[in-house]
Design a protein around this motif. Structure first.
Motif: not given
Length: 145
Positions: A70-78
């Motif tokens: 979830e942290v990785a996916d949020t960072a990618k979206r950001h």
């Protein structure tokens, strides 16, 4: 100048600032942007020292892995929202600093950009921060934001 830039992400404000800096660098260099989230393996021995435990803790490693994803996916979206071109996100298990350095070597990273303070625990205060360890172990340049 740089072909691959690695940004370790832990969901902290410092890591997000580092990501923003790396996105700006990617825009000017055209480098590949790699995001890495590292979670630590959960030891049942460590859990046994807790005074409060659920009857069935379930698969704690899976919960940690899910949170890291979830942290990785949020960072990618950001990163995409900030204008990054095709960032790639990865999740690994292990000791954070050593896992970051090993990943950077395996992927032939030219630069690591990371936050000066993350979501570290008491161990980070006693033994040194992840950013400090990465700067001393990495073979490539490290930018601490």
């Amino acid at each position: 100048m740089f072909k691959r830039i690695l940004v370790p992400m832990d969901g902290s404000i410092g890591a997000t600032k580092a990501l923003d800096m790396a996105v700006q660098m990617q825009k000017s260099t055209g480098a590949e942007l790699l995001l890495l989230t590292v979670y630590r393996h959960h030891s049942l021995l460590e859990a046994s020292t807790s005074m409060v435990r659920p009857a069935d803790p379930g698969n704690i490693d899976q919960a940690l892995r899910d949170h890291a994803k979830e942290v990785a996916d949020t960072a990618k979206r950001h990163a995409v929202e900030q204008g990054a071109n095709a960032p790639r996100a990865f999740v690994k298990s292990g000791q954070p600093a050593r896992t970051i350095v090993r990943f950077s070597k395996d992927r032939e990273v030219d630069l690591i950009v990371l936050g000066s303070r993350g979501l570290g625990d008491l161990e980070g205060y006693l033994l040194g921060s992840v950013s400090h360890k990465v700067t001393s172990l990495a073979d490539c340049p490290v930018m601490v934001v």
